[in-house]
Design a protein around this motif. Structure first.
Motif, PDB file in Angstrom:
ATOM      1  N   ALA A  44      70.162  50.749 -73.100  1.00 50.72           N
ATOM      2  CA  ALA A  44      69.880  49.694 -74.075  1.00 50.72           C
ATOM      3  C   ALA A  44      70.937  49.687 -75.177  1.00 50.72           C
ATOM      4  O   ALA A  44      71.422  48.621 -75.577  1.00 50.72           O
ATOM      5  CB  ALA A  44      68.489  49.886 -74.666  1.00 50.72           C
ATOM      6  N   LEU A  45      71.323  50.851 -75.653  1.00 48.58           N
ATOM      7  CA  LEU A  45      72.333  50.939 -76.710  1.00 48.58           C
ATOM      8  C   LEU A  45      73.685  50.435 -76.221  1.00 48.58           C
ATOM      9  O   LEU A  45      74.364  49.678 -76.923  1.00 48.58           O
ATOM     10  CB  LEU A  45      72.451  52.388 -77.208  1.00 48.58           C
ATOM     11  N   VAL A  46      74.083  50.836 -75.029  1.00 53.57           N
ATOM     12  CA  VAL A  46      75.367  50.387 -74.480  1.00 53.57           C
ATOM     13  C   VAL A  46      75.355  48.877 -74.280  1.00 53.57           C
ATOM     14  O   VAL A  46      76.345  48.186 -74.569  1.00 53.57           O
ATOM     15  CB  VAL A  46      75.679  51.137 -73.154  1.00 53.57           C
ATOM     16  N   THR A  47      74.225  48.322 -73.826  1.00 51.03           N
ATOM     17  CA  THR A  47      74.127  46.874 -73.630  1.00 51.03           C
ATOM     18  C   THR A  47      74.275  46.140 -74.953  1.00 51.03           C
ATOM     19  O   THR A  47      74.992  45.134 -75.039  1.00 51.03           O
ATOM     20  CB  THR A  47      72.771  46.521 -72.985  1.00 51.03           C
ATOM     21  N   LEU A  48      73.619  46.639 -75.999  1.00 45.62           N
ATOM     22  CA  LEU A  48      73.753  46.010 -77.315  1.00 45.62           C
ATOM     23  C   LEU A  48      75.184  46.089 -77.837  1.00 45.62           C
ATOM     24  O   LEU A  48      75.698  45.129 -78.408  1.00 45.62           O
ATOM     25  CB  LEU A  48      72.799  46.666 -78.308  1.00 45.62           C
ATOM     26  N   LEU A  49      75.822  47.234 -77.645  1.00 48.69           N
ATOM     27  CA  LEU A  49      77.209  47.378 -78.096  1.00 48.69           C
ATOM     28  C   LEU A  49      78.142  46.428 -77.346  1.00 48.69           C
ATOM     29  O   LEU A  49      79.038  45.827 -77.942  1.00 48.69           O
ATOM     30  CB  LEU A  49      77.671  48.821 -77.929  1.00 48.69           C
TER      31      LEU A  49
END
Length: 126
Positions: A44-49
């Protein structure tokens, strides 16, 4: 039920205590759950970044499509002569519609539409 849970229950309910095996199995299950929880959060964090980076790059490098379209469009020669409409030509633009032309004290002229709604229909504000 999952085989792991069945094994845990069976180990807990046996008369001969297999405490060590039960604790190891429980530890494996908890580690696996923690691993997947961390993995989901990381994805989820990588997708947001990535989404934020894509938006930032799009703002930095706007599409040059309008420039390409303007390059492909044929150039219209600039007109040096502008023809002003006469009063009769202006009134002829509104056939079958009652319209009047009033002269203001400052020298300007204004179209007057006596029917309600005609002004909104014909006049567009810029």
């Amino acid at each position: 039920m999952k085989p792991e849970n069945e094994n845990l229950i069976r180990d807990l309910l046996d008369d001969t205590s297999h405490r060590e095996n039960t604790l190891l199995a429980g530890g494996r299950i908890l580690r696996r759950r923690r691993h997947w929880r961390v993995a989901r959060r990381s994805v989820a964090l990588v997708t947001l970044l990535l989404a934020a980076t894509a938006l930032w790059l799009r703002k930095q490098n706007p599409h040059s499509a309008p420039a390409q379209v303007s390059k492909m469009a044929p150039k219209v020669p600039a007109m040096s002569h502008v023809h002003a409409l006469t009063d009769d030509e202006l009134l002829a633009l509104f056939p079958n519609t009652p319209v009047g032309l009033a002269s203001l004290p400052d020298g300007k002229k204004r179209l007057i539409f006596p029917r309600p709604g005609d002004e909104q229909k014909f006049i567009t504000r810029l």
